[in-house]
Design a protein around this motif. Sequence first.
Motif, PDB file in Angstrom:
ATOM      1  N   ALA A  32     -43.605  10.742 -97.885  1.00 29.07           N
ATOM      2  CA  ALA A  32     -43.971  11.972 -97.860  1.00 29.07           C
ATOM      3  C   ALA A  32     -44.073  13.041 -99.172  1.00 29.07           C
ATOM      4  O   ALA A  32     -44.690  13.149-100.120  1.00 29.07           O
ATOM      5  CB  ALA A  32     -45.228  12.201 -96.494  1.00 29.07           C
ATOM      6  N   ALA A  33     -43.095  13.382 -98.707  1.00 33.99           N
ATOM      7  CA  ALA A  33     -42.116  13.952 -99.670  1.00 33.99           C
ATOM      8  C   ALA A  33     -42.594  14.417-100.784  1.00 33.99           C
ATOM      9  O   ALA A  33     -42.462  15.065-102.009  1.00 33.99           O
ATOM     10  CB  ALA A  33     -40.870  15.001 -99.118  1.00 33.99           C
ATOM     11  N   THR A  34     -42.153  13.077-100.726  1.00 36.03           N
ATOM     12  CA  THR A  34     -41.512  12.443-102.602  1.00 36.03           C
ATOM     13  C   THR A  34     -42.810  12.102-103.201  1.00 36.03           C
ATOM     14  O   THR A  34     -43.590  12.033-104.184  1.00 36.03           O
ATOM     15  CB  THR A  34     -40.391  11.277-102.388  1.00 36.03           C
ATOM     16  OG1 THR A  34     -40.982   9.841-101.753  1.00 36.03           O
ATOM     17  CG2 THR A  34     -39.088  11.596-102.038  1.00 36.03           C
ATOM     18  N   ALA A  35     -44.071  11.548-102.839  1.00 38.32           N
ATOM     19  CA  ALA A  35     -45.128  10.834-103.061  1.00 38.32           C
ATOM     20  C   ALA A  35     -45.722  11.987-102.988  1.00 38.32           C
ATOM     21  O   ALA A  35     -46.778  11.656-104.071  1.00 38.32           O
ATOM     22  CB  ALA A  35     -45.935  10.295-101.926  1.00 38.32           C
ATOM     23  N   GLY A  36     -46.014  13.390-102.509  1.00 38.70           N
ATOM     24  CA  GLY A  36     -46.204  14.454-102.993  1.00 38.70           C
ATOM     25  C   GLY A  36     -45.970  15.030-103.974  1.00 38.70           C
ATOM     26  O   GLY A  36     -46.539  15.664-105.471  1.00 38.70           O
ATOM     27  N   SER A  37     -44.591  14.582-104.301  1.00 39.63           N
ATOM     28  CA  SER A  37     -43.610  15.591-105.395  1.00 39.63           C
ATOM     29  C   SER A  37     -44.034  14.925-106.490  1.00 39.63           C
ATOM     30  O   SER A  37     -43.956  15.198-107.972  1.00 39.63           O
ATOM     31  CB  SER A  37     -42.357  15.546-105.520  1.00 39.63           C
ATOM     32  OG  SER A  37     -41.868  15.757-104.482  1.00 39.63           O
ATOM     33  N   GLY A  91     -50.882   3.742-108.897  1.00 39.12           N
ATOM     34  CA  GLY A  91     -49.571   5.513-108.089  1.00 39.12           C
ATOM     35  C   GLY A  91     -49.864   6.620-106.976  1.00 39.12           C
ATOM     36  O   GLY A  91     -50.388   7.094-105.993  1.00 39.12           O
ATOM     37  N   GLU A  92     -52.030   6.938-107.444  1.00 38.51           N
ATOM     38  CA  GLU A  92     -52.454   7.769-106.449  1.00 38.51           C
ATOM     39  C   GLU A  92     -52.826   7.244-105.328  1.00 38.51           C
ATOM     40  O   GLU A  92     -52.359   7.973-104.185  1.00 38.51           O
ATOM     41  CB  GLU A  92     -53.644   8.128-107.220  1.00 38.51           C
ATOM     42  CG  GLU A  92     -53.685   9.718-108.304  1.00 38.51           C
ATOM     43  CD  GLU A  92     -55.455   9.756-108.373  1.00 38.51           C
ATOM     44  OE1 GLU A  92     -56.477   9.462-108.528  1.00 38.51           O
ATOM     45  OE2 GLU A  92     -55.058  10.698-109.490  1.00 38.51           O
ATOM     46  N   SER A  93     -53.125   6.431-105.262  1.00 38.52           N
ATOM     47  CA  SER A  93     -53.264   5.289-103.460  1.00 38.52           C
ATOM     48  C   SER A  93     -51.891   5.000-103.120  1.00 38.52           C
ATOM     49  O   SER A  93     -52.216   5.282-102.181  1.00 38.52           O
ATOM     50  CB  SER A  93     -53.953   3.696-103.982  1.00 38.52           C
ATOM     51  OG  SER A  93     -53.804   3.021-102.682  1.00 38.52           O
ATOM     52  N   LYS A  94     -50.745   4.565-103.363  1.00 37.06           N
ATOM     53  CA  LYS A  94     -49.635   4.482-102.936  1.00 37.06           C
ATOM     54  C   LYS A  94     -49.449   5.629-102.235  1.00 37.06           C
ATOM     55  O   LYS A  94     -48.858   6.064-101.244  1.00 37.06           O
ATOM     56  CB  LYS A  94     -48.862   3.716-103.720  1.00 37.06           C
ATOM     57  CG  LYS A  94     -49.147   3.351-103.880  1.00 37.06           C
ATOM     58  CD  LYS A  94     -48.694   1.978-103.067  1.00 37.06           C
ATOM     59  CE  LYS A  94     -49.134   0.046-103.217  1.00 37.06           C
ATOM     60  NZ  LYS A  94     -48.455  -0.690-102.364  1.00 37.06           N
ATOM     61  N   ALA A  95     -49.309   6.760-102.833  1.00 38.95           N
ATOM     62  CA  ALA A  95     -48.839   8.546-103.227  1.00 38.95           C
ATOM     63  C   ALA A  95     -49.914   8.371-101.454  1.00 38.95           C
ATOM     64  O   ALA A  95     -49.679   9.513-100.481  1.00 38.95           O
ATOM     65  CB  ALA A  95     -49.073   9.254-104.226  1.00 38.95           C
ATOM     66  N   PHE A  96     -51.114   9.074-101.634  1.00 37.81           N
ATOM     67  CA  PHE A  96     -51.895   9.440-100.488  1.00 37.81           C
ATOM     68  C   PHE A  96     -51.959   8.417 -99.469  1.00 37.81           C
ATOM     69  O   PHE A  96     -51.631   9.096 -98.795  1.00 37.81           O
ATOM     70  CB  PHE A  96     -53.524   9.259-101.250  1.00 37.81           C
ATOM     71  CG  PHE A  96     -53.556  10.412-101.891  1.00 37.81           C
ATOM     72  CD1 PHE A  96     -53.367  11.930-101.534  1.00 37.81           C
ATOM     73  CD2 PHE A  96     -54.016  10.702-103.021  1.00 37.81           C
ATOM     74  CE1 PHE A  96     -53.759  13.375-101.695  1.00 37.81           C
ATOM     75  CE2 PHE A  96     -53.921  11.299-104.072  1.00 37.81           C
ATOM     76  CZ  PHE A  96     -54.440  12.909-103.330  1.00 37.81           C
ATOM     77  N   GLU A  97     -51.650   7.515 -99.227  1.00 39.68           N
ATOM     78  CA  GLU A  97     -51.108   6.284 -98.235  1.00 39.68           C
ATOM     79  C   GLU A  97     -49.525   6.897 -97.644  1.00 39.68           C
ATOM     80  O   GLU A  97     -49.918   6.740 -96.204  1.00 39.68           O
ATOM     81  CB  GLU A  97     -51.035   5.206 -99.389  1.00 39.68           C
ATOM     82  CG  GLU A  97     -50.693   4.075 -97.355  1.00 39.68           C
ATOM     83  CD  GLU A  97     -50.436   2.758 -98.278  1.00 39.68           C
ATOM     84  OE1 GLU A  97     -49.662   2.261 -97.745  1.00 39.68           O
ATOM     85  OE2 GLU A  97     -51.250   2.195 -99.280  1.00 39.68           O
ATOM     86  N   ALA A  98     -49.231   7.657 -98.669  1.00 40.31           N
ATOM     87  CA  ALA A  98     -47.790   7.743 -97.342  1.00 40.31           C
ATOM     88  C   ALA A  98     -48.224   9.323 -97.001  1.00 40.31           C
ATOM     89  O   ALA A  98     -47.354   9.601 -96.179  1.00 40.31           O
ATOM     90  CB  ALA A  98     -46.513   7.992 -98.789  1.00 40.31           C
ATOM     91  N   LEU A  99     -48.165  10.263 -97.909  1.00 42.07           N
ATOM     92  CA  LEU A  99     -48.668  11.523 -97.150  1.00 42.07           C
ATOM     93  C   LEU A  99     -50.214  11.199 -96.040  1.00 42.07           C
ATOM     94  O   LEU A  99     -49.381  11.990 -95.031  1.00 42.07           O
ATOM     95  CB  LEU A  99     -49.783  11.935 -98.323  1.00 42.07           C
ATOM     96  CG  LEU A  99     -49.106  12.874 -99.576  1.00 42.07           C
ATOM     97  CD1 LEU A  99     -49.886  12.967-100.483  1.00 42.07           C
ATOM     98  CD2 LEU A  99     -47.928  14.088 -98.793  1.00 42.07           C
ATOM     99  N   ASN A 100     -50.867  10.115 -95.582  1.00 42.52           N
ATOM    100  CA  ASN A 100     -51.744   9.871 -94.722  1.00 42.52           C
ATOM    101  C   ASN A 100     -50.787   9.583 -93.222  1.00 42.52           C
ATOM    102  O   ASN A 100     -51.117   9.863 -92.618  1.00 42.52           O
ATOM    103  CB  ASN A 100     -52.899   8.882 -95.506  1.00 42.52           C
ATOM    104  CG  ASN A 100     -54.474   9.470 -94.704  1.00 42.52           C
ATOM    105  OD1 ASN A 100     -54.096  10.156 -93.741  1.00 42.52           O
ATOM    106  ND2 ASN A 100     -55.111   8.486 -95.724  1.00 42.52           N
ATOM    107  N   LYS A 101     -49.815   8.880 -93.686  1.00 42.65           N
ATOM    108  CA  LYS A 101     -48.949   8.841 -92.521  1.00 42.65           C
ATOM    109  C   LYS A 101     -48.434   9.917 -91.319  1.00 42.65           C
ATOM    110  O   LYS A 101     -48.362   9.859 -90.429  1.00 42.65           O
ATOM    111  CB  LYS A 101     -47.509   7.450 -92.544  1.00 42.65           C
ATOM    112  CG  LYS A 101     -48.341   6.324 -93.360  1.00 42.65           C
ATOM    113  CD  LYS A 101     -47.013   5.662 -93.220  1.00 42.65           C
ATOM    114  CE  LYS A 101     -46.946   4.284 -93.775  1.00 42.65           C
ATOM    115  NZ  LYS A 101     -46.446   3.372 -94.429  1.00 42.65           N
TER     116      LYS A 101
END
Length: 150
Positions: A32-37, A91-101
Amino acid sequence: MSFSSFISGLKQKTNEMKDEVLKFKNKNFLNAATAGSALIAMADGTLDAAEKQKMIRFIESNDALKVFKTTEVITSFKEYVDNFEFDKDIGESKAFEALNKLKGNEIACRTVMRLILSIAASDGVFDDSEKAVAKKIAVELGLTPGDFEL
């Protein structure tokens, strides 16, 4: 509150963030931290070589992220950036998926949000595209953007 006061406040809380991150030292938090970054880094649509190096140096030197192995942080960040470079929507989809966890764990979400904002402010500039992405991240995490002056 002025932007410079906001930046100063973020810098003062770095040690506090390290203690908070220690509580969440797990794969979902790291992702989540790296996806948000990556989302913040790609806010303007591109990430050139100089920006990548700056981001990697920031991640390596950030006290809060030092609880993870540097190679883990860089590998995770690179994976999210690579997704953006392949296709912005993926990219956005994968990043928001990680954040959503992390959704539902307010403390973890707030900690990630503060990390993302400190990364966004690392170059001393927090532009409108970064603010828009940060606001979107806050909403995705179930947080109130106004709590982070967004």
